[in-house]
Design a protein around this motif. Structure first.
Motif, short mmCIF file in Angstrom:
data_model
loop_
_atom_site.label_atom_id
_atom_site.label_comp_id
_atom_site.label_asym_id
_atom_site.label_seq_id
_atom_site.Cartn_x
_atom_site.Cartn_y
_atom_site.Cartn_z
N THR A 149 13.24 -22.51 23.21
CA THR A 149 12.89 -22.58 24.72
C THR A 149 11.71 -23.14 24.92
O THR A 149 10.74 -23.16 24.19
CB THR A 149 12.73 -21.08 25.10
OG1 THR A 149 11.97 -20.44 24.22
CG2 THR A 149 14.28 -20.34 24.94
N GLU A 185 16.98 -18.52 25.75
CA GLU A 185 16.43 -18.33 27.18
C GLU A 185 15.18 -17.54 26.83
O GLU A 185 15.47 -16.49 26.18
CB GLU A 185 17.42 -17.59 27.90
CG GLU A 185 17.00 -17.25 29.36
CD GLU A 185 18.03 -16.50 30.16
OE1 GLU A 185 17.78 -16.76 31.61
OE2 GLU A 185 19.03 -16.05 29.70
N GLU A 199 21.65 -23.16 29.04
CA GLU A 199 21.52 -22.32 27.61
C GLU A 199 22.15 -22.62 26.44
O GLU A 199 21.69 -22.98 25.33
CB GLU A 199 21.67 -20.83 28.03
CG GLU A 199 21.35 -19.92 26.68
CD GLU A 199 21.42 -18.27 26.87
OE1 GLU A 199 21.52 -17.65 25.96
OE2 GLU A 199 21.30 -18.12 28.29
N THR A 222 21.36 -13.66 23.47
CA THR A 222 21.84 -13.97 24.54
C THR A 222 22.46 -12.90 25.60
O THR A 222 22.85 -11.83 24.87
CB THR A 222 23.08 -15.28 24.64
OG1 THR A 222 23.16 -15.56 25.98
CG2 THR A 222 24.34 -14.39 24.02
#
Length: 400
Positions: A149, A185, A199, A222
């Motif tokens: 990320t 994320e 994502e 996730t």
């Protein structure tokens, strides 16, 4: 020989048997006395006055104790919590009597029995992670964090490139990581949610590299069922859901379809609780029921108390202090405290100076029975885990 008096800490029936046998009692005496040496305090919530009065009377009749709300005897309250206090022997007598009572008490007896059994300690077992195996309960497992990320609070942007991510994952495995947790994320305070395709764009290239070269199970961090599904197809082994099936109701079906272990983390909007640990355990029971209804085997579920999520600093500290209360669920526990604000606010330290604080939380977590620790600093925390295991997991290897 000088007479000496000291205390002995007994946590479960097995320890009671060992201590009584060490005195020299015969085997029959050991079996009879062991349930009298283990004391439990259980909190039962939401009972009617009729249920509470019967529960109290039966516990008192066996020499135990039961605390109820003022006004229960006269039925001046609609519902009450009950705090039951007694030895295993007293609870055995209570359960036998409750099974013969009306008012839903046989079902309550069965739930009390399950909790008492869970408090005896979690078993050592092999967890099949879609072809890769983890042994839970023998030693503390270490999950290495791999964020791909741009905005994660600790390592945002460092491992976006798939080759760098693979190199870092390899290093974590070499340092002792048992699981690699891949996330696309950020969930830092104030984070901006991203769509499924973004994502997947971050996670998929890295996962494809890891699946072919990393020997340990890979979990995908996730909250989106479609991301989890695509990750399973790309070779992931575990689903780590930070909203415990609440963000996407299809997540449980994905875990069931691919027979993947499922990590359920406690999370909520805001920090209001009626009863912090009681509310968390109720949350877990609801999510566990959702998972099982979708076809997820209970043996594939792991819970995470969600340190840093939906909790103030004081609440996070309280959860750390009361981690043992999660034992009532009888499920493996994952603890994620690495470099979090819990440490920052307590020690007033920046992200790159939180190793010692993380080590303290890891050691306390292991002492409280957690099975997996999720960390950034794998080499250092593996050492902390091994040292702590040597002190608190006595006899586990012999029992395996």
């Amino acid at each position: 020989m000088t007479v000496q008096v000291r205390n002995v800490e007994i946590k479960n029936r097995a320890q009671a048997l060992a201590e009584i046998a060490a005195v020299g009692a015969d085997r029959a005496g050991c079996r009879l006395m062991a349930p009298k040496a283990v004391h439990r305090v259980l909190k039962v919530s939401g009972l009617t006055p009729i249920q509470a009065n019967i529960l109290k009377q039966e516990m008192l009749a066996r020499g135990g104790e039961a605390a109820v709300a003022r006004g229960v005897v006269e039925h001046r309250v609609n519902r009450t919590d009950v705090l039951l206090m007694g030895t295993l022997k007293q609870f055995e007598g209570l359960l036998a009597k409750l099974k013969m009572q009306p008012f839903g008490l046989p079902a309550l007896a069965e739930e009390i029995r399950r909790v008492l059994q869970n408090l005896e300690g979690r078993r050592v077992f092999r967890l099949d992670c879609r072809g890769r195996e983890l042994v839970l309960g023998e030693r503390t497992l270490v999950m290495g964090i791999l964020n791909v990320t741009p905005d994660s609070f600790s390592d945002g942007g460092r491992f976006n490139d798939p080759s760098r991510a693979l190199e870092h994952a390899r290093q974590m495995v070499e340092d002792g990581a048992d699981i690699i947790d891949l996330g696309g994320e950020s969930t830092r305070p104030g984070y901006t949610p991203i769509p499924v395709e973004e994502e997947l764009r971050r996670v998929t290239p890295v996962l494809e590299k890891l699946a072919g070269e990393i020997p340990v199970p890979i979990s995908v961090d996730t909250t989106k069922a479609e991301v989890a599904r695509r990750a399973m197809e790309a070779g992931a082994h575990i689903i780590n859901d930070q909203w415990a099936l609440r963000a996407d109701p299809e997540m449980a079906a994905v875990a069931a379809r691919y027979d993947a272990p499922l990590i359920l983390m406690h999370n909520q909007q805001g920090t209001e609780y009626r009863d912090l640990m009681g509310d968390m355990i109720r949350f877990f029971r609801e999510s566990i029921a959702m998972a099982e209804e979708a076809g997820v085997c209970r043996d594939k579920i792991i819970i995470d108390p969600g340190i840093g999520f939906g909790k103030t600093l004081e609440q996070n500290l309280e959860v750390m202090f009361r981690l043992r209360e999660l034992d009532c669920l009888g499920l493996p526990v994952l603890l994620g405290t690495s470099r979090k604000s819990l440490i920052a606010k307590t020690l007033n330290l920046p992200v790159d100076q939180r190793v010692e604080g993380t080590a303290a939380t890891v050691a306390i977590g292991i002492a409280a029975g957690v099975d997996i620790v999720r960390v950034h600093d794998v080499k250092e925390m593996v050492r902390v885990a091994r040292m702590t295991d040597a002190m608190v997991r006595r006899g586990k290897r012999d029992n395996y």
